[in-house]
Write a protein that holds these residues in place. Sequence first.
Motif, PDB file in Angstrom:
ATOM      1  N   ILE A 144       0.843  -1.202   0.000  1.00  0.00           N
ATOM      2  CA  ILE A 144       0.000   0.000   0.000  1.00  0.00           C
ATOM      3  C   ILE A 144       0.876   1.249   0.000  1.00  0.00           C
ATOM      4  O   ILE A 144       1.808   1.358   0.787  1.00  0.00           O
ATOM      5  N   LYS A 152      -3.866  10.191  -3.400  1.00  0.00           N
ATOM      6  CA  LYS A 152      -3.875   8.933  -4.143  1.00  0.00           C
ATOM      7  C   LYS A 152      -3.455   7.791  -3.229  1.00  0.00           C
ATOM      8  O   LYS A 152      -2.493   7.921  -2.474  1.00  0.00           O
ATOM      9  N   THR A 154      -2.635   3.603  -3.559  1.00  0.00           N
ATOM     10  CA  THR A 154      -2.557   2.418  -4.418  1.00  0.00           C
ATOM     11  C   THR A 154      -2.292   1.185  -3.564  1.00  0.00           C
ATOM     12  O   THR A 154      -1.618   1.248  -2.536  1.00  0.00           O
ATOM     13  N   LYS A 155      -2.860   0.071  -4.003  1.00  0.00           N
ATOM     14  CA  LYS A 155      -2.606  -1.211  -3.339  1.00  0.00           C
ATOM     15  C   LYS A 155      -2.230  -2.202  -4.436  1.00  0.00           C
ATOM     16  O   LYS A 155      -2.971  -2.369  -5.404  1.00  0.00           O
ATOM     17  N   LYS A 158      -2.542  -0.946  -7.932  1.00  0.00           N
ATOM     18  CA  LYS A 158      -3.845  -0.474  -8.440  1.00  0.00           C
ATOM     19  C   LYS A 158      -4.365   0.640  -7.549  1.00  0.00           C
ATOM     20  O   LYS A 158      -4.289   0.541  -6.320  1.00  0.00           O
ATOM     21  N   GLU A 159      -4.935   1.675  -8.188  1.00  0.00           N
ATOM     22  CA  GLU A 159      -5.443   2.811  -7.414  1.00  0.00           C
ATOM     23  C   GLU A 159      -6.720   2.439  -6.657  1.00  0.00           C
ATOM     24  O   GLU A 159      -7.598   1.774  -7.204  1.00  0.00           O
ATOM     25  N   VAL A 160      -6.774   2.857  -5.395  1.00  0.00           N
ATOM     26  CA  VAL A 160      -7.964   2.631  -4.562  1.00  0.00           C
ATOM     27  C   VAL A 160      -8.696   3.970  -4.484  1.00  0.00           C
ATOM     28  O   VAL A 160      -8.115   4.983  -4.110  1.00  0.00           O
ATOM     29  N   SER A 161      -9.974   3.963  -4.866  1.00  0.00           N
ATOM     30  CA  SER A 161     -10.730   5.230  -4.920  1.00  0.00           C
ATOM     31  C   SER A 161     -11.265   5.615  -3.543  1.00  0.00           C
ATOM     32  O   SER A 161     -12.197   5.010  -3.032  1.00  0.00           O
ATOM     33  N   LEU A 162     -10.639   6.618  -2.936  1.00  0.00           N
ATOM     34  CA  LEU A 162     -11.074   7.108  -1.620  1.00  0.00           C
ATOM     35  C   LEU A 162     -11.504   8.562  -1.731  1.00  0.00           C
ATOM     36  O   LEU A 162     -10.939   9.315  -2.518  1.00  0.00           O
ATOM     37  N   LYS A 212     -12.834  -0.849   1.063  1.00  0.00           N
ATOM     38  CA  LYS A 212     -12.022  -0.562  -0.124  1.00  0.00           C
ATOM     39  C   LYS A 212     -10.598  -1.120  -0.034  1.00  0.00           C
ATOM     40  O   LYS A 212      -9.962  -1.365  -1.045  1.00  0.00           O
ATOM     41  N   LEU A 213     -10.110  -1.312   1.199  1.00  0.00           N
ATOM     42  CA  LEU A 213      -8.696  -1.634   1.381  1.00  0.00           C
ATOM     43  C   LEU A 213      -8.438  -3.071   1.840  1.00  0.00           C
ATOM     44  O   LEU A 213      -7.439  -3.669   1.468  1.00  0.00           O
ATOM     45  N   GLU A 214      -9.335  -3.575   2.667  1.00  0.00           N
ATOM     46  CA  GLU A 214      -9.097  -4.883   3.279  1.00  0.00           C
ATOM     47  C   GLU A 214      -9.544  -6.022   2.345  1.00  0.00           C
ATOM     48  O   GLU A 214     -10.509  -5.877   1.605  1.00  0.00           O
TER      49      GLU A 214
END
Length: 237
Positions: A144, A152, A154-155, A158-162, A212-214
Motif C-alpha cells: 500500500i 492517491k 494504491t494497493k 492499483k489505485e484505490v478510490s477514496l 475498499k482496502l481490506e
Amino acid sequence: MNGHRKILIIEDEQDIARIIRDYINKNGYEATIASNGKDAFQLIEILNPEFIILDIMLPDIDGIELCRQIREKNNVPILILSARGSDTDKVLGLGFGADDYMTKPFSLTELLARIKSNLRRVESMISTSPKQSENEDILHLGTIIIDKKGYKVTKEGKEVSLSAKELELLFFLSKHRNQVFSKTQLLDAVWGYSTYGDESTITVYIRRIREKLEVDPSNPMYIKTVWGIGYKFSFDE
C-alpha cells in the motif's frame, strides 16, 4: 483575513440561503446562492468555489446525487445540510463524498466554525513544502502506498478510490502506526473539531475504508478496532 474566499450555498429555501449568505459575507467571505442543481453546476464552473454548502433537498436533483456528481470532478470541501435528523441520511451523505454534515436547525456560529476548520485543513495541505512533502506525505506500507499530497492510494499497483476525508483519516491512522485513537480524537485530528462532531461519522468512514482496502473487511488486517477505546492502524513489515 480570509481574502474573500468563495463559498457556494446550494439551497432552495430563499430565506435560509440569504441568512447563511449574509452571515458568511459579514465574516469576510464571498458567498453566492444557487437554488437548484442546474444553477449550482454553472456557478461551480464560473466561480470555482473553495467551499460548498449543499442542502440535501433540492427541487430538481437529489442533494446526495448532486454531491456525488460534484465530487467526480472536484475535490472542493462539501458540507451537507439536512432537515432530516435520521442517521441513515447522514451516512448516505458521507458515502457520496461529502466532507461534513449538519442537521437543521443549526447555529450560524457552528457553521462558520466548520467552514474555517475545513478551509484550514485544505490550506495546511497546500502549504506543505515539497521537501517535507516527499518525506512526510507519502507512506509506503508493504503493497500500500498513501500519497496525501497527490490524494492517491494504491494497493498492489492499483489505485484505490477514496474520498478526500477517507484518505485523510487513513493517512492519519497509518502515520501513527500502532497508536490507538478514540473517535473523538480522530474527529479532532481529521475534521478539526470534536465539540460538534458526531462519533458515528468515524464508524462510517472506518467501514468504508475497510471495504475498499481490506481483503476481508470483517476481519481487518490494517485498521483494527480496539474495543472500548477506538481504532489503530497496525501493519507488520
